[in-house]
Design a protein around this motif. Structure first.
Motif, PDB file in Angstrom:
ATOM      1  N   VAL A   1      22.550   4.978   7.097  1.00  0.00           N
ATOM      2  CA  VAL A   1      20.981   5.870   8.172  1.00  0.00           C
ATOM      3  C   VAL A   1      21.271   6.202   9.382  1.00  0.00           C
ATOM      4  O   VAL A   1      22.055   6.014   9.900  1.00  0.00           O
ATOM      5  CB  VAL A   1      19.962   4.532   8.191  1.00  0.00           C
TER       6      VAL A   1
ATOM      7  N   TRP B   1      14.902   9.831  10.922  1.00  0.00           N
ATOM      8  CA  TRP B   1      15.605   9.346   9.703  1.00  0.00           C
ATOM      9  C   TRP B   1      15.279   9.839   9.047  1.00  0.00           C
ATOM     10  O   TRP B   1      15.211  10.727   8.312  1.00  0.00           O
ATOM     11  CB  TRP B   1      15.029   7.825  10.483  1.00  0.00           C
TER      12      TRP B   1
ATOM     13  N   LEU C   1      18.890   9.207   5.691  1.00  0.00           N
ATOM     14  CA  LEU C   1      19.461   8.218   4.547  1.00  0.00           C
ATOM     15  C   LEU C   1      21.135   9.343   4.743  1.00  0.00           C
ATOM     16  O   LEU C   1      21.328  10.311   3.933  1.00  0.00           O
ATOM     17  CB  LEU C   1      19.324   8.666   3.286  1.00  0.00           C
TER      18      LEU C   1
ATOM     19  N   PHE D   1      18.634  -2.131   8.173  1.00  0.00           N
ATOM     20  CA  PHE D   1      19.659  -1.128   7.416  1.00  0.00           C
ATOM     21  C   PHE D   1      20.576  -1.744   7.191  1.00  0.00           C
ATOM     22  O   PHE D   1      21.112  -1.699   5.723  1.00  0.00           O
ATOM     23  CB  PHE D   1      19.871   0.118   7.284  1.00  0.00           C
TER      24      PHE D   1
ATOM     25  N   ALA E   1      11.105   2.243   9.948  1.00  0.00           N
ATOM     26  CA  ALA E   1      11.800   3.914   9.630  1.00  0.00           C
ATOM     27  C   ALA E   1      11.067   4.570  10.452  1.00  0.00           C
ATOM     28  O   ALA E   1      10.602   5.620  10.982  1.00  0.00           O
ATOM     29  CB  ALA E   1      12.038   4.570   8.285  1.00  0.00           C
TER      30      ALA E   1
END
Length: 1227
Positions: A114, A125, A127, A416, A524
């Motif tokens: 992340v 945020w 990925l 995460f 998130a």
């Protein structure tokens, strides 16, 4: 992906199939709908819920009209976006044949982390995905080259920041993330990419799937999300519609809403109303006079007095000028803020420049967005001086928000990491069953023993609490626990077949992972909230700046993007330029709670707004009418508006065409008349008629072309266009004068490709060719100022103009299909762009026999024929010989009839050399005085080298070949000189380094001598201190002896031969020798002043105050080979003392030996050894073969060991011994 392909694009109607329930992103309340589609929505075969445009005029829904209106605007815009996404996905996956996906397609990725940006600059945020394979463009490159690739042109276009993508898992669309470009990650091996999904509803679904697969696929999407998302988000935020009475509820017979203006503005309006012909320039305090016609005055007054005013202006009538005057009046005579909105950046910059021209100061205007012209660049938001300062309380809030962001970022990373590393363990399943599946939890309980005994299984191992769960998961029975009550009560559970157990376990696994996903997603969202808070706080500076300005300029997209900031600034007036080509939703999202006036300036008879989905257009006829602007809707509805009638652009022959087709009331302003004809042509309006067929360009689609699957191109027309442009350049026209238009993207691409591949010098530089030919400009300077020829589609050229317009109509086919060229609005734009000359190339038969649009084109072609404007080729005329005319029908004819822009006759004018005539055919250039003569003149140098030259070039003073040879010889000598200089420098450097080393060596030797001297001095002090202590001890013994003798009776001294005297050498020190009396000096006194004395002299015969130079008590104890009779230095001692004083020699061990009494032979031998060692060192001779062995002979107690020990130290100090000194003694 099959469901995507079969999804119908449009709903049937409407309330019989109400919104909500089709998929997980379909709701009755449009504000709950996610902007980007979910996986379920993309796969859904159900048609979306849409209403037709007439619903807002339905009397039965009047009480809900405002809510229905906002709902439908949102759904229509969103459907336009989603239809484009569907098409792109289909093309990328190869579902639409003949079309090529333009963008990357990455197959195989895995979720690895992340991203929230660095701690000092946090972002929303995202990925991090890692590619399973390296990019083909990066294979074999070094780390540095990989990084450099993304900074270069090709690499900079890949994975652009904020570009939209489509993420698929196992071929199923799951999300539409955007890219956050991080070149350091992209250049890794394998590359990594950051995808941001925000609050998309499909995020959880994607995370859930990511736990079980690496079969990710990433597709690049060309859909301009930035033009949809801000509008849709703003619509969702809108709770009510400003100016709703005018926008939705006005009807015929109802008065328009009027403004209540401030007194100063009201007085100016009164003056203008009373006398429309007064000098507006003087009224506004301008330096120039401005006299308006009646239509302009009425339009200006309506814009100053009505809550919603509409000003319509045909092409060239000065709509923007009236808009600029409106802004000037409002700025000068009120304190209201004006929001200026345009559809394109080009139109916005043009209008802001108009505002500058009417005297609105630059510092009172601000431009939102990133693009600009040189004049509007200072208005950009980033160039504005900031006056807003954060208070201490503001900084405290910011610091706290940053700390919260850091805490939540750490928490999100932890969640995460747990999510990525987690696996389904019995403990996790046990906890899940305890709270979610209680029956199963009870069935798997291990019964407790009543007697406290522990249950054990095989090999005596204690049964853990998960034993029954593990047995059930393995497909077995309860075993030894089969008769336990809880097991018997759950026979249904224990009798489940293995496949059903597996299915249950998979469901539980999904539920457990979903719980983890929820934690990650919630974390998130909490993190993003802190980022939103910080962003809102920092936006306060922009808001404060906007409030200080009088004009805020932006595009419609920027107006939606910065809607919150703009609304905080509170503009009361919204002025929309080119409102006829702006979607209604784009206009209403620019309105805010403070808006009290809306001014729409445009022309609904030109092109409508652009949409992607043809099924939603007015032209399709299904009633959705998405591309009908608010401007057009209100005009059609009958809302009062004013039209301008005097055009200032086109010469009368051209304006006559649009007057006959579209604007019957249009009149020509005086400045449009009596203009010069186009040079080199027989006519100012030309239609070149041909029958060469078109062909398809399957790689490109024109979405506005009735949903056609491919674009069109016409090779003949493209070639003819370029030759026409070349011919016009030969007449002296440049890129500022000529623009090439075509309706089709395919033809536009063909024109660009042919122009890029063109080597003709005229086409390569239209602006400078003639100047170069005339000798007035050097080629290098021409390249520096080169401007490209403007090529554009008709749709993208609306609002612009040029002296000469060359049009490729493209369509030419036996089916007489003209596609979207049936549109009168498009034809109107096509005909109204040219100021002085209009050249069209097309197949008149195809257009006049079209199934749709034939009436329009027949009327146009008939007018052109009537006025003699239709030709079978380009009607050229020689400007030098007006009687020489021709019709150029083919490309080859240009070279035959007018190769240099005139006619086929030779020019014949003598050049300034006086020897030759101009080699060109007839051309426009009349003054040849500066034209360089191109003929070659032969010549040779004194060495016979060829010196042929252009006649226009001066006779060379030197021969290039001779100069070259001389240069080569000079270069050779220079190289030799450089080599010698280099060798000399290297030698000098060597000597310098040697000198430096020698200096350092001497310095180190001096330091060593200094250290040794310090050590010797310390030893000397130590030895003297020892002598002092010995002397004190001797004096004390003498005193004690005297005291003892005074206490005993006097004894007769023994005779000289009877008493024994201590013998030197017997281990005792000799008595001190008294110094002679000053009254009776000894004739045999030695140089030091001491005198000999018999050992039998009494010890008390010496006066304590008598000085002495060196007594036996002051020397080192030693064994005398003979009794010393003097303290004078021996020859060896004098030699050693001389060396120390003159040569600075230091050797403490030798000093100690020299201080010993006697041992003259030893001392002399040691000095000889020292001489030998010094000589060897100076000669760099080795001492390894030398032997320095000595044997000391003497009686016991004579000091052999003492001397030997100092001798060894002496050898070690002069480096005659290697290794350590080993002293051994027998006793």
């Amino acid at each position: 992906m099959a469901p995507i392909l079969s999804a119908p694009p449009i709903a049937a109607t409407q309330e019989a199939y109400p919104p909500g329930g089709r998929h997980d992103n379909d709701f009755a309340d449009f504000r709950k709908i996610s902007v980007l589609p979910t996986a379920q929505e993309v796969a859904s075969t159900a048609a979306p819920f849409l209403r037709t445009s007439d619903v807002i005029d339905d009397p039965s829904t009047e009480n809900l009209r405002e809510a229905i209106y906002l709902d439908n605007q949102f759904r229509l815009i969103r459907e336009d976006m989603i239809s484009e996404l569907r098409d792109e996905v289909q093309i990328a996956l190869g579902k639409q044949k003949g079309k090529k996906h333009r963008g990357f397609n990455v197959k195989g990725m895995r979720l690895v982390g992340v991203d929230m940006g660095p701690p000092e600059r946090r972002t929303q945020w995202g990925l991090i995905f890692e590619f399973l394979e390296d990019l083909p463009q990066l294979k074999g490159l070094s780390a540095e080259s990989r990084k450099a690739f993304f900074a270069k042109k090709d690499g900079s276009k890949m994975f652009k920041d904020q570009s939209l993508t489509c993420l698929l898992i196992d071929g199923e669309v799951v999300a539409f993330p955007s890219i956050r470009r991080d070149e350091s990650l992209l250049s890794q091996e394998p590359p990594q990419i950051i995808l941001t999904l925000g609050a998309q509803a499909s995020v959880k679904f994607m995370l859930l799937k990511a736990k079980s697969t690496n079969n990710f696929q990433l597709l690049h999407m060309n859909t301009a999300l930035f033009s949809f998302e801000p509008i849709l988000l703003t619509l969702k935020r809108m709770k009510e519609l400003p100016l709703v009475e005018e926008v939705l509820f006005w009807k015929d017979g109802k008065d328009v809403g009027m403004l209540s203006n401030p007194p100063l503005l009201r007085s100016r309006i009164s003056k203008l109303s009373a006398n429309p012909g007064l000098d507006v320039g003087a009224l506004l305090g301008l330096q120039k006079s401005i006299i308006l016609d009646k239509a302009q005055a009425k339009s200006l007054l309506s814009g100053l007095t009505q809550k919603l005013s509409i000003i319509q202006g045909p092409p060239g009538t000065g709509k923007s000028f009236i808009g600029a005057l409106l802004a000037k009046f409002i700025c000068d005579f009120s304190d209201q803020i004006i929001l200026v909105v345009c559809y394109t950046n080009h139109a916005l910059d043009q209008f802001l420049e108009e505002l500058l021209d009417v005297g609105i100061p630059e510092h009172e205007m601000v431009r939102l967005g990133g693009k600009s012209t040189s004049r509007t660049e200072p208005m950009l938001l980033r160039h504005q001086a900031r006056s807003h300062q954060f208070s201490r309380g503001d900084n405290t809030l910011i610091d706290q928000a940053k700390r919260d962001a850091g805490t939540r970022a750490d928490a999100l990373e932890h969640l995460f990491d747990q999510f990525l590393s987690s696996s389904l363990r019995n403990e996790d399943l046990w906890t899940h069953l305890e709270f979610e599946e209680r029956d199963y939890f009870e069935a798997f309980q291990i019964p407790k023993s009543d007697d406290g005994m522990r249950r054990v299984g095989k090999k005596g191992k204690e049964v853990d609490k998960y034993d029954l769960l593990k047995r059930w998961r393995a497909g077995g029975n309860a075993g030894a626990f089969s008769n336990e009550p809880n097991v018997l009560a759950a026979q249904t559970i224990w009798r489940l077949p293995k496949d059903e157990r597996k299915a249950l376990e998979e469901r539980w696994t999904q539920e457990i992972i979903m719980g983890q996903v929820d934690l990650v997603y919630d974390g998130a969202q909490r993190y993003d909230e802190t980022q939103d808070e910080l962003a809102a706080k920092f936006r306060e500076r922009n808001i404060a700046l906007l409030r200080e300005k009088r004009i805020i300029g932006c595009t419609t997209t920027a107006a939606a993007k910065y809607a919150s900031d703009i609304q905080e600034a509170g503009p009361q007036v919204v002025l929309v330029e080119e409102a006829g080509e702006i979607l209604e939703s784009h206009v209403i999202t620019a309105l805010g709670p403070s808006t009290r006036q809306l001014i729409l300036i445009g022309d609904h008879k030109q092109l409508r707004p652009k949409v992607n989905n043809y099924n939603l257009t007015v032209e399709k006829g299904d009633g959705y009418d998405l591309n009908r602007s608010l401007f057009e809707r209100l005009v059609i509805k009958g809302y009062p508006h004013h039209a301008l009638v005097a055009q200032h652009r086109m010469r009368p022959e051209i304006s006559a065409l649009i007057r006959a087709l579209t604007y019957p009331d249009l009149v020509d302003a005086p400045k449009t008349k009596n203009r010069d004809d186009i040079q080199g042509l027989q006519d100012n309006i030309i239609f070149i008629n041909h029958a060469h067929p078109e062909d398809n360009n399957a790689a490109i689609a024109d979405k506005r072309d009735l949903g056609a699957k491919s674009s069109k191109q016409n090779t003949f027309e493209a070639q003819m266009v370029l030759r026409v442009v070349r011919y016009l350049a030969q007449q002296g026209y440049g890129t500022r004068d000529i623009v090439v238009l075509t309706p089709y993207l395919g033809q536009l691409q063909t024109l660009r490709e042919q122009l890029q591949g063109e080597t003709d010098p005229v086409l390569n530089d239209l602006d400078s060719f003639e100047l170069i030919q005339a000798g007035l400009l050097q080629p290098g300077a021409a390249r520096a100022g080169k401007n490209p020829l403007r090529l554009a589609t008709i749709d993208n050229y609306q609002g612009e103009e040029s002296d000469i317009i060359v049009v490729s109509l493209t369509r030419s086919n036996a089916a007489n299909d003209i596609g979207f060229m049936f549109s009168p609005e498009r034809v109107n734009v096509l005909l109204s762009r040219a100021r002085n000359g209009l050249i069209m190339i097309g197949n008149s038969h195809t257009f006049t026999h079209a199934r749709k649009g034939r009436e329009l084109w027949t009327k146009l072609i008939t007018m052109l024929k009537h006025d003699g404007h239709i030709y079978d080729g380009l009607p050229v005329m020689c400007q030098q010989h007006p009687d020489r005319v021709a019709i150029i029908k083919t490309i080859a004819q240009f070279d035959d009839e007018c190769p240099d822009g005139g006619c086929s006759e030779s020019c014949g004018v003598k050049l300034n050399c006086g020897l030759h005539v101009c080699p060109s055919k007839c051309h426009r250039l009349q003054d040849h005085s500066k034209m360089p003569c191109p003929f070659t003149v032969p010549g040779r140098c004194v060495k016979g080298h060829d010196q042929s030259r252009k006649c226009s070039e001066p006779v060379p003073k030197t021969c290039r070949k001779c100069v070259k040879q001389a240069k080569e010889e000079a270069d050779r000598q220079a190289k030799e000189l450089a080599s010698q200089r280099k060798r000399d420098e290297e030698e000098a450097e060597h000597l310098r380094k040697m000198k430096e080393i020698e200096d350092q060596l001497a310095q180190q030797r001096e330091l060593l001598r200094y250290a040794r001297r310090r050590e010797d001095q310390a030893n000397e002090i130590r030895l003297k201190m020892e002598d002092l202590e010995n002397a004190k001890a001797a004096a004390e013994r003498a005193r004690q002896a005297k005291a003892d003798s005074s206490d005993r009776p006097a004894q007769t001294p023994p005779a000289s031969g009877g008493a024994s005297t201590p013998t030197p050498g017997a281990g005792t020190l000799p008595p001190p020798k008294p110094s002679p009396s000053t009254n009776s000096p000894d004739k045999n006194a030695n140089p030091s002043g001491s005198s000999s004395q018999s050992p039998s002299d009494p010890p008390n015969s010496t006066s304590p105050d008598t000085p002495f130079s060196l007594s036996p008590e002051q020397r080192r104890p030693s064994i005398y080979t003979s009794a010393p009779t003097t303290t004078e230095l021996s020859p060896a001692e004098r030699d050693w003392d001389y060396r120390k004083r003159t040569q600075g020699v230091l050797n403490p061990p030798l000093d100690i030996i020299m201080e010993m009494v006697g041992l003259e032979t030893v001392k002399t031998q040691l000095l000889g050894i020292l001489n030998k060692i010094d000589t060897a060192k100076r000669q760099n001779a080795s001492l390894k073969d030398e032997r320095f062995n000595i044997t000391f002979l003497g009686n016991p107690g004579t000091g052999k060991t003492t001397v030997a020990r100092q001798y060894g130290k002496f050898l070690s100090l002069v480096d005659a011994l290697s290794g350590t000194l080993d002293v051994r003694s027998a006793g």
